[in-house]
Structure formats: C-alpha cells, structure tokens
Design a protein around this motif. Structure first.
Motif, PDB file in Angstrom:
ATOM      1  N   THR A 126       0.858  -1.188   0.000  1.00 54.16           N
ATOM      2  CA  THR A 126       0.000   0.000   0.000  1.00 54.16           C
ATOM      3  C   THR A 126       0.891   1.233   0.000  1.00 54.16           C
ATOM      4  O   THR A 126       2.010   1.203   0.529  1.00 54.16           O
ATOM      5  CB  THR A 126      -0.932   0.050   1.229  1.00 54.16           C
ATOM      6  OG1 THR A 126      -0.141  -0.002   2.419  1.00 54.16           O
ATOM      7  CG2 THR A 126      -1.917  -1.097   1.212  1.00 54.16           C
ATOM      8  N   PHE A 127       0.399   2.309  -0.592  1.00 57.44           N
ATOM      9  CA  PHE A 127       1.166   3.547  -0.661  1.00 57.44           C
ATOM     10  C   PHE A 127       0.695   4.500   0.433  1.00 57.44           C
ATOM     11  O   PHE A 127      -0.511   4.742   0.572  1.00 57.44           O
ATOM     12  CB  PHE A 127       0.985   4.226  -2.025  1.00 57.44           C
ATOM     13  CG  PHE A 127       1.472   3.402  -3.190  1.00 57.44           C
ATOM     14  CD1 PHE A 127       2.445   2.436  -3.030  1.00 57.44           C
ATOM     15  CD2 PHE A 127       0.954   3.613  -4.465  1.00 57.44           C
ATOM     16  CE1 PHE A 127       2.892   1.675  -4.102  1.00 57.44           C
ATOM     17  CE2 PHE A 127       1.393   2.876  -5.542  1.00 57.44           C
ATOM     18  CZ  PHE A 127       2.374   1.899  -5.367  1.00 57.44           C
ATOM     19  N   THR A 128       1.640   5.045   1.182  1.00 54.76           N
ATOM     20  CA  THR A 128       1.313   6.030   2.216  1.00 54.76           C
ATOM     21  C   THR A 128       2.254   7.218   2.075  1.00 54.76           C
ATOM     22  O   THR A 128       3.349   7.097   1.525  1.00 54.76           O
ATOM     23  CB  THR A 128       1.474   5.430   3.631  1.00 54.76           C
ATOM     24  OG1 THR A 128       2.816   4.932   3.782  1.00 54.76           O
ATOM     25  CG2 THR A 128       0.487   4.290   3.856  1.00 54.76           C
ATOM     26  N   ALA A 129       1.794   8.364   2.561  1.00 59.04           N
ATOM     27  CA  ALA A 129       2.585   9.584   2.456  1.00 59.04           C
ATOM     28  C   ALA A 129       2.815  10.181   3.835  1.00 59.04           C
ATOM     29  O   ALA A 129       1.953  10.073   4.718  1.00 59.04           O
ATOM     30  CB  ALA A 129       1.864  10.591   1.561  1.00 59.04           C
ATOM     31  N   PRO A 130       3.960  10.827   4.041  1.00 56.41           N
ATOM     32  CA  PRO A 130       4.207  11.499   5.313  1.00 56.41           C
ATOM     33  C   PRO A 130       3.165  12.586   5.575  1.00 56.41           C
ATOM     34  O   PRO A 130       2.729  13.273   4.640  1.00 56.41           O
ATOM     35  CB  PRO A 130       5.603  12.111   5.134  1.00 56.41           C
ATOM     36  CG  PRO A 130       6.221  11.368   3.998  1.00 56.41           C
ATOM     37  CD  PRO A 130       5.093  10.957   3.112  1.00 56.41           C
ATOM     38  N   GLU A 131       2.782  12.746   6.815  1.00 55.35           N
ATOM     39  CA  GLU A 131       1.758  13.734   7.149  1.00 55.35           C
ATOM     40  C   GLU A 131       2.185  15.139   6.748  1.00 55.35           C
ATOM     41  O   GLU A 131       1.362  15.945   6.328  1.00 55.35           O
ATOM     42  CB  GLU A 131       1.464  13.690   8.657  1.00 55.35           C
ATOM     43  CG  GLU A 131       0.318  14.584   9.086  1.00 55.35           C
ATOM     44  CD  GLU A 131      -0.977  14.305   8.324  1.00 55.35           C
ATOM     45  OE1 GLU A 131      -1.659  15.280   7.949  1.00 55.35           O
ATOM     46  OE2 GLU A 131      -1.294  13.123   8.101  1.00 55.35           O
ATOM     47  N   ALA A 132       3.494  15.424   6.849  1.00 61.19           N
ATOM     48  CA  ALA A 132       3.968  16.767   6.481  1.00 61.19           C
ATOM     49  C   ALA A 132       3.715  17.054   5.001  1.00 61.19           C
ATOM     50  O   ALA A 132       3.283  18.156   4.635  1.00 61.19           O
ATOM     51  CB  ALA A 132       5.463  16.892   6.795  1.00 61.19           C
ATOM     52  N   THR A 133       3.962  16.069   4.140  1.00 64.44           N
ATOM     53  CA  THR A 133       3.729  16.249   2.703  1.00 64.44           C
ATOM     54  C   THR A 133       2.249  16.425   2.414  1.00 64.44           C
ATOM     55  O   THR A 133       1.844  17.303   1.636  1.00 64.44           O
ATOM     56  CB  THR A 133       4.278  15.043   1.918  1.00 64.44           C
ATOM     57  OG1 THR A 133       5.659  14.878   2.208  1.00 64.44           O
ATOM     58  CG2 THR A 133       4.096  15.232   0.423  1.00 64.44           C
ATOM     59  N   VAL A 134       1.420  15.594   3.046  1.00 71.83           N
ATOM     60  CA  VAL A 134      -0.024  15.689   2.844  1.00 71.83           C
ATOM     61  C   VAL A 134      -0.547  17.041   3.294  1.00 71.83           C
ATOM     62  O   VAL A 134      -1.376  17.668   2.619  1.00 71.83           O
ATOM     63  CB  VAL A 134      -0.749  14.549   3.593  1.00 71.83           C
ATOM     64  CG1 VAL A 134      -2.262  14.762   3.571  1.00 71.83           C
ATOM     65  CG2 VAL A 134      -0.389  13.202   2.979  1.00 71.83           C
ATOM     66  N   THR A 186      -0.525  11.178  -1.855  1.00 72.03           N
ATOM     67  CA  THR A 186      -0.679  12.605  -1.560  1.00 72.03           C
ATOM     68  C   THR A 186      -1.724  13.230  -2.469  1.00 72.03           C
ATOM     69  O   THR A 186      -2.535  14.055  -2.017  1.00 72.03           O
ATOM     70  CB  THR A 186       0.669  13.333  -1.721  1.00 72.03           C
ATOM     71  OG1 THR A 186       1.620  12.785  -0.817  1.00 72.03           O
ATOM     72  CG2 THR A 186       0.520  14.823  -1.448  1.00 72.03           C
ATOM     73  N   LEU A 187      -1.724  12.855  -3.739  1.00 68.15           N
ATOM     74  CA  LEU A 187      -2.735  13.366  -4.671  1.00 68.15           C
ATOM     75  C   LEU A 187      -4.139  13.051  -4.168  1.00 68.15           C
ATOM     76  O   LEU A 187      -5.045  13.899  -4.216  1.00 68.15           O
ATOM     77  CB  LEU A 187      -2.538  12.754  -6.066  1.00 68.15           C
ATOM     78  CG  LEU A 187      -1.247  13.103  -6.809  1.00 68.15           C
ATOM     79  CD1 LEU A 187      -1.211  12.377  -8.154  1.00 68.15           C
ATOM     80  CD2 LEU A 187      -1.121  14.604  -7.013  1.00 68.15           C
ATOM     81  N   VAL A 188      -4.328  11.830  -3.689  1.00 65.54           N
ATOM     82  CA  VAL A 188      -5.644  11.410  -3.199  1.00 65.54           C
ATOM     83  C   VAL A 188      -5.999  12.149  -1.908  1.00 65.54           C
ATOM     84  O   VAL A 188      -7.095  12.694  -1.757  1.00 65.54           O
ATOM     85  CB  VAL A 188      -5.681   9.884  -2.977  1.00 65.54           C
ATOM     86  CG1 VAL A 188      -6.986   9.461  -2.305  1.00 65.54           C
ATOM     87  CG2 VAL A 188      -5.506   9.164  -4.314  1.00 65.54           C
ATOM     88  N   ALA A 189      -5.044  12.187  -0.972  1.00 63.41           N
ATOM     89  CA  ALA A 189      -5.317  12.793   0.335  1.00 63.41           C
ATOM     90  C   ALA A 189      -5.574  14.293   0.237  1.00 63.41           C
ATOM     91  O   ALA A 189      -6.266  14.860   1.092  1.00 63.41           O
ATOM     92  CB  ALA A 189      -4.147  12.523   1.279  1.00 63.41           C
ATOM     93  N   ALA A 190      -5.042  14.938  -0.792  1.00 66.69           N
ATOM     94  CA  ALA A 190      -5.206  16.381  -0.930  1.00 66.69           C
ATOM     95  C   ALA A 190      -6.570  16.768  -1.490  1.00 66.69           C
ATOM     96  O   ALA A 190      -6.960  17.941  -1.396  1.00 66.69           O
ATOM     97  CB  ALA A 190      -4.105  16.945  -1.829  1.00 66.69           C
TER      98      ALA A 190
END
Length: 418
Positions: A126-134, A186-190
């Motif tokens: 699964t792909f996850t992103a750092p909270e700072a980037t998100v 990040t694209l999704v979370a944004a």
C-alpha cells in the motif's frame, strides 16, 4: 501581394540543387551523394550547366528519410519510442508481457503499479505519504477557488509535494520510486473529502472512494474502483504520456513530469471523455430511452462519447472487464441498461463497441459520484504509468525528444515589416 507558390509544389517543375537540399534538410554535397548511391536521379536542362531534380522524387526521398529517422534509436526526431512497459495488440494489452486485464482483476492498483515500475509483484503493498507532505498539499489545494477542476487540484497537489521533497532532483531509480510512492497517495489525500470520507488508511481505492462520493463503500463497488484504477494505469504512448516522456527527456524531476501529463490530460480530447459519457448516461436515464439523446448528440455535430477506440477495432478489453464487475454492484443496473441502450441504438447505423469511458461512466453515475469523477480516477491511475515512462526515459539519451521543425513559411529573406 500573395506569397509565391513554393517551386517544389508546382506540378511538373524541377528543383535546383539548392532547393533540393532545402527540401531534404541536407547540404548540397549530400544531394550529389544521394545521386551517386542511386537514391536520386538528376539531369541537366538543355543549355544549362547545373543539375536539376524531379520534385516528386525529391519529396518521396524526404518522406522516406523522415520515416527512417522516426524509427531509428536516438535520432532526435523520433515518433516511435522504444518501451518495455505496455504492448497493445489484437484487442488486448499487456504490462511487461503479462495480460493487463488479468493483472487488474487479480491484483490491487498498488500491486499493478509496482509490477509496472519494477517487474516484480509485491503482495499487499500500500502507498502512504508522510503527514507533512499531505498537509502542505492540502493547504495548497484548499486555497484554490471552489469551482476548481479536479485535475487542477491534482496538479497543485503535485507541485506542493515536489516543493516538500528535497530529493526530487535525484533521478536514480530508487529515489524516483520513493517519490512516486509518496506522490500518488498525496494526490488522493489532498482532494477535498466527501461526508464520512475523510480516511487515509486502507487501500488507495478505499481512500479515493471517500473523495468521490458520500455513499458508504460496499465491497463490489470498491473492487470495481480498484480494478478500474489498475486497468487505467497505462496505455502506451497516449498524448499525456508522451508529454511526460518529453519532460523526462529534458531531465525534469518526476513531479514535474507528472505535472506535464496532468496538463495534457485536462484537454477535452483526452481526459474529459468519461465525464461526457456520464452526463449522457444521466440524460438517457432521465428520458427513459437513448434514442432522443443520441439524436440530439448527432444533430449537434458531436460524436457519441464512450464508443469506439482507434487502438481496438473490436472490443475494448478494459470496458469488458469493468462491465463484468459492475454487474455485481448494487444500484448499477439502471446505468448498465442505459449504456446497453446507447450501444444498441448507435449499432443501427455503425458498429462501435463501448470503450472504457462508458464503463467508467456507469461506475461513477451509479455510485453517486459527480461527472468529473472519471477524470479524477483516470488521472490518479495514470500517474503510476507516467512514473514508469519517466523512469524509462531517464535511461535514454537526454533531450532525444527534439524533433526538427519542417519550415513552410515565406522564403527568406523577407523585407522588414513596415
């Protein structure tokens, strides 16, 4: 005063050595080399000392040279690009030699992306992103006007994620893949969440679902969305993918290359097709039959969205797989029947199969998603393919995507404008 007609375009005229060299894009000495090799014939006109050349023969040689240049590795003006990623052949398509539809049905979007990037399957990835980037990406996206399109939001999110990544200029394979595994989630979370959709765990499809519809996610619908993402991950050198490779050829970093793809995707001839099909489906459902809807489209001079594909003379394999999964989705039956009505109605005059845009429209229309949802799904899915192509291009000669212009304007020197 009208520009004079180019000499080479006049029927029956012959070209001088200088004109022949201009058409072929070579030096005059090379023209005589073509003659000595038997690739070009020349003759001297009565009373003249210079050789002349048949315009038609010269143009044919120029076309042949352009074709050969297009297929030669590293020619600088190539229209054909070597790739090990996707093959489309005989109404099927393959990722690194493996049937893409079978991969999409059996594996998650993230697993298919990893296969595309590395040639290895990583079960359960699964792909996850750092909270700072998100957080940086969300702040940038939230500052946009409310009417901003999904593709604009994704492009801004990509730029924000790039600014947060100090290693973005490292074009080594591992660094690019690390960036990709952060960029996509990040694209999704944004994207702004729908009611009850603000979750950042689970599969990427589950997270994306909450950005596209406020309805609860059922297993069949989630599987259809995840499979749609995997089916759309790449499709050879589509316009947006070519833009990505041009950017990568200039050694733009992965975020910038993806931004180039998103810019082209927003064009009405590329990314908007599923949205047009979505609105057409709703119109058919509202009127109860496809007949007046198809008539209105044709009367307005528009092609019917969601039908036919120039790479598939027969059935679009992506549509076939997605339609089969939609049969299991609760509430999808009305939209499926409307799609079949559209195909049957147009089949009276032309035999066009449903393509993936129509299947995607059935998914979005039957799950409470907006008409722009298909474009979002397409963009998120294709980001993985763009990364694969960028990586492949980084391994080629820099700036090889540099075609030569074929100038057809007025012959210089022209007088300075008044």
């Amino acid at each position: 005063m009208h520009d004079q007609e180019p000499v080479r375009d006049r029927p029956g005229r012959r070209l001088t050595t200088k004109e022949t060299a201009e058409v072929l894009g070579v030096k005059p000495e090379t023209v005589y080399a073509y003659v000595s090799r038997g690739q070009l014939s020349s003759r001297r006109e009565p009373g003249g000392r210079a050789s002349t050349f048949d315009a038609g023969e010269v143009e044919a040689l120029a076309r042949r040279n352009r074709r050969e240049s297009a297929g030669s590795p590293g020619s600088g003006g190539e229209l054909s690009v070597r790739t090990r990623i996707t093959l489309i052949d005989d109404d099927r398509y393959f990722f690194r030699g493996v049937d893409a539809t079978e991969l999409a049905v059996r594996h998650s979007y993230e697993e298919v992306a990893e296969w595309l990037w590395t040639g290895r399957l990583t079960p359960g990835v699964t792909f996850t992103a750092p909270e700072a980037t998100v957080e940086v990406a969300r702040r940038a996206v939230n500052a946009l006007p409310e009417h901003t399109t999904p593709t604009d939001r994704l492009r801004v999110a990509a730029i924000a994620a790039a600014a947060e990544d100090p290693l973005r200029f490292d074009l080594s394979e591992q660094a690019v893949l690390n960036s990709a595994r952060i960029l996509i989630p990040t694209l999704v979370a944004a994207l702004p969440p729908k009611p009850f959709g603000n979750r950042d765990d689970g599969t990427l499809a589950h997270r994306l679902w909450g950005r596209l519809t406020g309805r609860e996610a059922d297993e069949a619908s989630l599987r259809a969305l995840d499979t749609a993402l995997a089916l759309l991950v790449d499709h050879d050198l589509a316009a947006s993918t070519l833009a990505v490779r041009v950017a990568a050829s200039a050694r733009a970093h992965a975020y910038a290359a993806v931004s180039a793809g998103l810019g082209v995707l927003e064009g009405p001839l590329h990314g908007a097709a599923s949205g047009l099909a979505h609105r057409m489906l709703l119109d058919v459902l509202d009127r109860g039959t496809a007949v007046p809807v198809i008539a209105d489209e044709l009367r307005a001079g528009r092609r019917i969205p969601g039908l036919g594909h120039r790479l598939y003379p027969g059935e679009d394999p992506r549509a076939r797989v997605l339609f089969a999964l939609l049969e299991q989705v609760p509430r999808a039956e009305p939209a499926l029947l409307a799609a079949r009505d559209i195909v049957a109605t147009t089949a009276r005059h032309t035999s066009l199969h449903a393509n993936v845009d129509l299947a995607l429209a059935v998914l979005t229309a039957s799950t409470g998603m907006p008409s722009t949802a298909g474009e979002t799904i397409f963009a998120v899915a294709r980001t993985a393919g763009w990364i694969a192509h960028a990586l492949e291009e980084y391994g080629e000669r820099p700036l090889r995507m540099r075609p030569s212009g074929h100038y057809v304007g007025p012959r210089p020197p022209q007088p300075l404008p008044e």
